[in-house]
Design a protein around this motif. Structure first.
Motif, PDB file in Angstrom:
ATOM      1  N   LEU A   1       0.101 -10.674  -1.554  1.00 25.66           N
ATOM      2  CA  LEU A   1      -0.465  -9.361  -1.871  1.00 25.66           C
ATOM      3  C   LEU A   1      -1.989  -9.426  -1.968  1.00 25.66           C
ATOM      4  N   VAL A   2      -2.508 -10.494  -2.557  1.00 25.60           N
ATOM      5  CA  VAL A   2      -3.964 -10.663  -2.637  1.00 25.60           C
ATOM      6  C   VAL A   2      -4.567 -10.773  -1.237  1.00 25.60           C
TER       7      VAL A   2
ATOM      8  N   TYR B   1      -9.946   7.431   9.908  1.00 28.05           N
ATOM      9  CA  TYR B   1      -8.645   6.797  10.072  1.00 28.05           C
ATOM     10  C   TYR B   1      -8.579   5.492   9.278  1.00 28.05           C
ATOM     11  N   GLY B   2      -9.662   4.712   9.342  1.00 27.85           N
ATOM     12  CA  GLY B   2      -9.689   3.447   8.621  1.00 27.85           C
ATOM     13  C   GLY B   2      -9.593   3.638   7.121  1.00 27.85           C
ATOM     14  N   LEU B   3     -10.258   4.682   6.613  1.00 24.68           N
ATOM     15  CA  LEU B   3     -10.207   4.965   5.182  1.00 24.68           C
ATOM     16  C   LEU B   3      -8.799   5.373   4.757  1.00 24.68           C
TER      17      LEU B   3
ATOM     18  N   VAL C   1      -2.436   1.224   2.491  1.00 22.79           N
ATOM     19  CA  VAL C   1      -2.078  -0.181   2.239  1.00 22.79           C
ATOM     20  C   VAL C   1      -2.322  -0.557   0.786  1.00 22.79           C
ATOM     21  N   LEU C   2      -3.502  -0.256   0.283  1.00 27.57           N
ATOM     22  CA  LEU C   2      -3.871  -0.737  -1.049  1.00 27.57           C
ATOM     23  C   LEU C   2      -3.074  -0.054  -2.153  1.00 27.57           C
ATOM     24  N   SER C   3      -2.678   1.180  -1.939  1.00 24.27           N
ATOM     25  CA  SER C   3      -1.833   1.834  -2.946  1.00 24.27           C
ATOM     26  C   SER C   3      -0.510   1.099  -3.089  1.00 24.27           C
ATOM     27  N   ARG C   4       0.034   0.599  -1.972  1.00 26.67           N
ATOM     28  CA  ARG C   4       1.293  -0.151  -2.015  1.00 26.67           C
ATOM     29  C   ARG C   4       1.096  -1.538  -2.613  1.00 26.67           C
ATOM     30  N   VAL C   5      -0.039  -2.155  -2.320  1.00 25.68           N
ATOM     31  CA  VAL C   5      -0.328  -3.478  -2.880  1.00 25.68           C
ATOM     32  C   VAL C   5      -0.396  -3.402  -4.403  1.00 25.68           C
TER      33      VAL C   5
ATOM     34  N   GLU D   1     -13.715  -4.186  -4.390  1.00 26.39           N
ATOM     35  CA  GLU D   1     -13.145  -2.874  -4.714  1.00 26.39           C
ATOM     36  C   GLU D   1     -11.735  -3.034  -5.289  1.00 26.39           C
ATOM     37  N   ASN D   2     -10.950  -3.939  -4.719  1.00 24.16           N
ATOM     38  CA  ASN D   2      -9.607  -4.199  -5.230  1.00 24.16           C
ATOM     39  C   ASN D   2      -9.640  -4.873  -6.596  1.00 24.16           C
TER      40      ASN D   2
END
Length: 576
Positions: free
Chosen positions: A129-130, A147-149, A155-159, A200-201
């Motif tokens: 996940l990291v 599109y990239g945003l 992706v990151l919401s699921r991570v 950011e993560n």
């Protein structure tokens, strides 16, 4: 018994359910076939092939992959790290960035199931996940596009949802997670976008539900990385002109405003951003600082800035103060203080003053603390007059007591801390003199003991930085505060042999950490805050409302009709 989807043109809901059950059964059979010496490995190899398939996937192939992942999630108890090593390796090498949302969901479900089913898979699951904090290299340049945003948010919401689920079932998971996050943090030599999205993560973890456990470590690791970048930028890359210039008429020179034929006025110390243009390390640091500022703003809105500030303050004392003349990282503290002057702003100055007056502290720590304190009190327009005078009185009282217990002559090496305190007082007054002229009570409170200090046999006026002493005496004479019998001839010198002696190898005599910030986006953040708060102050003024505790209307610049900013560091001393 291969894994493939029957070619149905259109499938009813019941047929879909039956197909998923069939795939799940085949997955279990494939997993069970490996430990058996008599069974065929063909179905297992096909299972691994489905996971490893990296070419552009069609609709049927995506459906098969999604169903297979769901089947594996339902059969995690059959997965063995030894017998199914190739399968496990294939699963944990997958990147969510490569798949459609419904496949991402199935993959996240599998990773969570593995993490909570067996301790052997916890670190592997968290690590996978990291790894998804950053996209594959081919996608980095697309992050700036709409599109990239959108893809990044998907992706990151699921991570982060997966982190939350794992933590609910495995309470110790956040502690394992933060170690992995810090270990895998990109170095300063990675691509800017990769470092930024990773940080950011990290900040998303700090503000999330597991932030109570990992938040402190995240912030301290971030400050460590900021310092790493900061120290990569040498002072030679910043100071464009000779060092023998005045430091009290500072201006920022933007690359958009440069006129080649412009002459520099005598005594003007010009700081240029041009020296940092094209410096990839400076640009990365600039972007990271802005990202950190935005995080601090979100913390302030959420009512948790005071708690975050305590961690930043601890990291500042451990990391920033021990770094050799940090150039930019300290502005994180300045920004946090500006967002909450009454709490963070006061706390920061108080801690610095406490460090300075404690005899048990090392000399360098005390001198560094008072250098930060002097620069902070000089530049922070959001602090109240009363508070600044309180801090000044602490410095004056300490220096006066020092004079009473030390009767020797000038000795820069033996009295380094004392001279640093005296220089701090004079430096602050160079920026704040007008306040003490306009308020007689403050004048009477501070000037008589200060005069005793400056006329003592230790003679700080001869030892401290000539440029500071000269400006201080000039303003003192103009204000008729006190006079000195001795004539000082500085010849425009910024430094002297005596000031170099008390400054030591670290040259703490020339350290002014909150001088105007040369990083373009970082400095623009102060501009934006200045604009917003000036509008707020003006509105309050029109309504004849006095800001709480006087934290808004402070220390105007040369234009006394202009509402001063609360956020942006001031760039010149107040004129009398």
């Amino acid at each position: 018994m291969g894994l493939e989807l029957p070619k149905y043109p259109v499938m009813e809901e019941e047929e879909v359910v039956n197909l998923e059950l069939e795939i799940a059964r085949r997955v279990r059979e494939a997993l069970s076939s490996v430990p058996s010496l008599e069974g065929s490995r063909d179905s297992y190899n096909q299972l691994v092939g489905v996971i490893l398939h990296s070419k552009q996937l069609g609709r049927d192939e995506l459906a098969l992959l999604e169903t297979t992942l769901k089947g594996l999630a339902a059969a995690v108890s059959l997965i063995d790290l030894t017998h199914h090593e190739s399968l496990v390796s294939a699963i944990f090498s997958m990147s969510m960035w490569n798949y459609a949302p419904h496949v991402e969901d199935a993959l996240a479900e599998l990773i969570v199931s593995l993490a909570v089913s067996n301790g052997k898979y916890l670190d592997l699951s968290l690590g996978m996940l990291v790894n998804n904090f950053t996209p594959p290299p081919y996608f980095l340049d697309k992050l700036g596009l709409p599109y990239g945003l959108d893809r990044k948010n998907q992706v990151l919401s699921r991570v982060h949802a997966a982190f939350k689920k794992i933590s609910e079932y495995v309470p110790l998971a956040p502690l394992r997670l933060i170690n992995l996050v810090i270990q895998r943090m990109p170095t300063i030599y990675h691509k800017d976008r990769a470092v930024l999205i990773y940080v950011e993560n990290m900040l998303k973890l700090e503000s999330g539900e597991i932030g109570e456990v990992v938040g402190n470590s995240v912030l301290m690791a971030l400050v460590d990385r900021l310092i790493d970048l900061d120290l990569e930028i040498g002072w030679d890359a910043i100071l464009r002109d000779d060092f023998n210039k005045g430091i009290f008429e500072m201006e920022l020179e933007d690359e958009d405003e440069i006129v080649e034929s412009a002459e520099q006025h005598p005594g003007e110390f010009r700081l240029s951003r041009m020296t940092l243009v094209g410096n990839s390390i400076a640009e990365l640091l600039d972007n990271l600082l802005v990202l950190t500022f935005e995080h601090l703003e979100s913390c302030e809105r959420a009512g948790r800035l005071a708690k975050v500030f305590e961690t930043l303050l601890q990291s500042f004392q451990i990391t920033v103060m021990s770094a050799y003349k940090s150039k930019f990282t300290q502005f994180v503290m300045f920004y946090a203080c500006a967002l909450d002057p009454e709490n963070c702003g006061v706390r920061f100055a108080t801690v610095l003053a406490d460090l300075f007056v404690q005899d048990s502290r090392p000399e360098q720590t005390r001198m560094t603390a008072v250098a930060y304190l002097a620069s902070y009190l000089s530049r922070a327009k959001f602090l109240s007059v009363f508070f600044i005078s309180t801090m000044l009185k602490r410095l004056v009282d300490w220096c006066l007591e020092y004079c009473k217990t030390h009767d020797g002559d000038i000795n820069p090496n033996a009295h380094r801390v004392f001279y640093s305190g005296c220089q701090a007082i004079m430096y602050i007054l160079c920026f704040r003199m007008k306040v003490f002229v306009d308020v007689p009570r403050l004048n009477l409170l501070l000037m008589p003991p200060l005069e005793q200090i400056l006329k003592h046999k230790l003679n700080p006026l001869k030892v401290c930085l000539p440029s500071v002493v000269e400006e201080f005496l000039r303003q003192s004479k103009a204000a008729s505060l006190f006079t000195v019998s001795e004539t000082f001839i500085f010849d425009g010198l910024l430094e002297s042999e005596l000031s170099r002696a008390f400054g030591g190898l670290e040259r703490l005599d020339t350290f002014f950490p909150f001088d105007p910030c040369l990083l373009k986006r970082c400095d623009r953040s102060f501009d934006e805050q200045e604009h917003d708060l000036d509008e707020f102050d003006t509105a309050m003024s029109k309504m004849s409302i006095t800001p709480k505790n006087g934290y808004c209307y402070k220390f105007g610049g040369r234009d006394s009709t202009r509402m001063p900013s609360r956020i942006r560091p001031s760039t010149s001393p107040e004129s009398l």
